[in-house]
Motif scaffolding. Structure first.
Motif, short mmCIF file in Angstrom:
data_model
loop_
_atom_site.label_atom_id
_atom_site.label_comp_id
_atom_site.label_asym_id
_atom_site.label_seq_id
_atom_site.Cartn_x
_atom_site.Cartn_y
_atom_site.Cartn_z
N LEU A 66 2.58 -8.16 -6.79
CA LEU A 66 1.28 -8.41 -6.19
C LEU A 66 0.61 -7.17 -5.62
O LEU A 66 -0.55 -7.21 -5.24
N VAL A 67 1.35 -6.08 -5.57
CA VAL A 67 0.80 -4.87 -4.96
C VAL A 67 -0.20 -4.21 -5.91
O VAL A 67 -0.13 -4.40 -7.12
N ASP A 68 -1.14 -3.49 -5.34
CA ASP A 68 -2.09 -2.77 -6.17
C ASP A 68 -2.27 -1.38 -5.58
O ASP A 68 -2.96 -1.21 -4.57
N ALA A 69 -1.59 -0.38 -6.15
CA ALA A 69 -1.66 0.97 -5.60
C ALA A 69 -1.20 1.97 -6.65
O ALA A 69 -0.65 1.59 -7.68
N ASP A 70 -1.42 3.26 -6.37
CA ASP A 70 -1.00 4.30 -7.31
C ASP A 70 0.49 4.62 -7.15
O ASP A 70 1.12 5.11 -8.07
N ALA A 71 0.99 4.37 -5.95
CA ALA A 71 2.43 4.53 -5.73
C ALA A 71 2.88 3.49 -4.73
O ALA A 71 2.12 3.11 -3.83
N VAL A 72 4.11 3.03 -4.89
CA VAL A 72 4.63 2.00 -3.99
C VAL A 72 5.91 2.52 -3.35
O VAL A 72 6.78 3.06 -4.04
N VAL A 73 5.99 2.39 -2.03
CA VAL A 73 7.22 2.75 -1.34
C VAL A 73 7.92 1.46 -0.92
O VAL A 73 7.34 0.64 -0.21
N ILE A 74 9.13 1.25 -1.40
CA ILE A 74 9.90 0.07 -1.01
C ILE A 74 10.86 0.47 0.10
O ILE A 74 11.55 1.48 -0.02
N MET A 75 10.86 -0.30 1.17
CA MET A 75 11.69 0.06 2.31
C MET A 75 12.27 -1.17 2.98
O MET A 75 11.63 -2.21 3.01
N ASP A 76 13.48 -1.06 3.55
CA ASP A 76 14.01 -2.15 4.37
C ASP A 76 13.21 -2.22 5.66
O ASP A 76 12.64 -1.22 6.10
N SER A 77 13.23 -3.39 6.28
CA SER A 77 12.36 -3.59 7.44
C SER A 77 13.10 -3.50 8.76
O SER A 77 12.56 -3.80 9.81
N ASP A 78 14.40 -3.12 8.72
CA ASP A 78 15.16 -3.09 9.97
C ASP A 78 15.27 -1.68 10.52
O ASP A 78 16.12 -1.41 11.36
N LEU A 79 14.44 -0.78 9.99
CA LEU A 79 14.41 0.64 10.40
C LEU A 79 15.70 1.38 10.04
O LEU A 79 15.97 2.43 10.60
N GLN A 80 16.45 0.82 9.10
CA GLN A 80 17.61 1.57 8.60
C GLN A 80 17.13 2.69 7.70
O GLN A 80 17.78 3.72 7.59
N ASP A 81 16.02 2.43 7.03
CA ASP A 81 15.40 3.46 6.21
C ASP A 81 14.33 4.11 7.07
O ASP A 81 13.31 3.49 7.35
N PRO A 82 14.53 5.36 7.51
CA PRO A 82 13.58 5.95 8.45
C PRO A 82 12.22 6.20 7.78
O PRO A 82 12.16 6.85 6.74
#
Ligand code: UDP
Ligand code: MG
Length: 330
Positions: A92-108
């Motif tokens: 569903l995203v619409d962008a030139d680049a997508v950053v996928i990240m966990d939401s628990d701040l494990q991925d800074p």
């Protein structure tokens, strides 16, 4: 504004959310702060996918979308699991680049900027690879064992110590959307589609608040998805086992014949026939299972229905509509 809005490249963050009530505010605040200095260059947006949370996550997200217009919230109809939540985000995203990240701040979130730098250098996939991690010894051990096993078994080169934290270019997102298999192991698929990929090393933090959404049962299922989705090695092992058993049974037959010829007094009547038949049939049966297995393996990869190939670009003389051909090649 120093630059025209139309020239800014659009970068979207995709956050899968499952019971992350206590993390959402801090998460959004952090990504906002980290991205703010680059807002002149990029057009940032944030896509939160609520994966059927049972706590107040959805209310928090709704609040967030009300005060920040760059925020979009997708509410899945129930808990479909992390990989499906990310898949929904990518669809569903619409962008030139997508950053996928966990939401628990494990991925800074600050590491996302390093991913962007690599993207600017021309890479299509920039995955964040853990230099260190703060998880429990048990999680660390199982993860190491899993990646070791996966790399030995899988037909594609899946980088170790890499979660779903990564940046992917739009053309890779387009490609991934064609992969509709149900048992999803996204990091494997991203490796599988190809394109120019590189790594950025980072130190993984502790979960900020809440508990893991990956209890052992889910972890095992996930591991199975990784191995079964990218390898038919277990099926091929049946055939190898069949040959091994047949070889052993051949040796057994030699032994039985030897006993019959040279020490017939020690052999019970009928023993030779039964033993030979048993060894022989055992070997044949397992080889036949292997034959079935190899057909099942083919049926499986046919049913996965993955695209046959991916086209990264079409080069031709200037003036030719190369872009059109790229889409025609699909
Ligand atoms: N998650 C999800 N659905 C689930 C389980 C987890 O969307 O069924 C999300 C979760 O909110 C988090 C990410 O997936 O953003 C990673 O999950 P978690 O941190 O619980 O996994 P761990 O880091 O312990 O492997
Ligand atoms: Mg986590």
């Amino acid at each position: 504004m120093p630059t025209e809005p139309t020239t800014r490249r659009r970068v979207a963050f995709v956050f899968p959310i499952y019971n992350e009530e206590a993390n959402i505010d801090l998460l959004h605040k952090t990504v906002d702060e980290v991205t703010a200095p680059h807002a002149g260059r990029y057009d940032f947006s944030f896509l939160y996918v609520d994966d059927g949370s049972r706590d107040g996550s959805l209310a928090k997200l709704t609040e967030l979308s009300a005060c920040d217009q760059r925020v979009t919230v997708i509410e899945l109809s129930r808990n479909f699991g992390h990989q499906m939540a990310v898949t929904a985000g990518l669809d569903l995203v619409d962008a030139d680049a997508v950053v996928i990240m966990d939401s628990d701040l494990q991925d800074p979130p600050r590491v996302a900027l390093e991913l962007l730098e690599k993207w600017e250098e021309g890479y299509d996939v920039v995955y964040a690879q853990r230099r260190s991690r703060q998880d429990s010894p048990f999680k660390r051990f199982t993860a190491t064992a899993f990646y070791w096993f996966l790399r030995r078994m899988a037909a594609v080169d899946i980088p170790k110590n890499t979660g779903d934290f990564r940046l992917i270019d739009r053309k890779v997102v387009d490609e991934l959307r064609k992969y509709r298999e149900r048992d999803r192991f996204l990091r494997g698929l991203v490796s599988y589609v190809g394109f120019k990929q590189t790594a950025v090393l980072f130190d993984r933090d502790k979960r900020h608040a809440g508990v893991t959404g990956y209890p052992l049962t889910k972890m095992l299922r996930f591991a199975a998805d990784g191995i079964l989705g990218f390898s038919t090695t277990p099926l091929r092992m049946i055939t190898r086992m069949g040959y091994l058993i047949s070889l052993l049974s051949f040796l057994g037959v030699l032994y039985v014949v030897g006993v019959k010829l040279f020490a017939p007094e020690t052999a019970v009547p009928g023993w030779a026939f039964i033993t030979i038949a048993m060894f022989f049939l055992g070997g044949i049966q397992i080889i036949m299972l292997g034959v079935l297995g190899s057909y099942i393996g083919r049926t499986y990869s046919q049913v996965q229905n993955r695209p046959l190939y991916g086209v990264a670009s079409v080069r031709s003389r200037p003036g030719e509509p190369a872009e059109d051909r790229r889409s025609a090649a699909r």
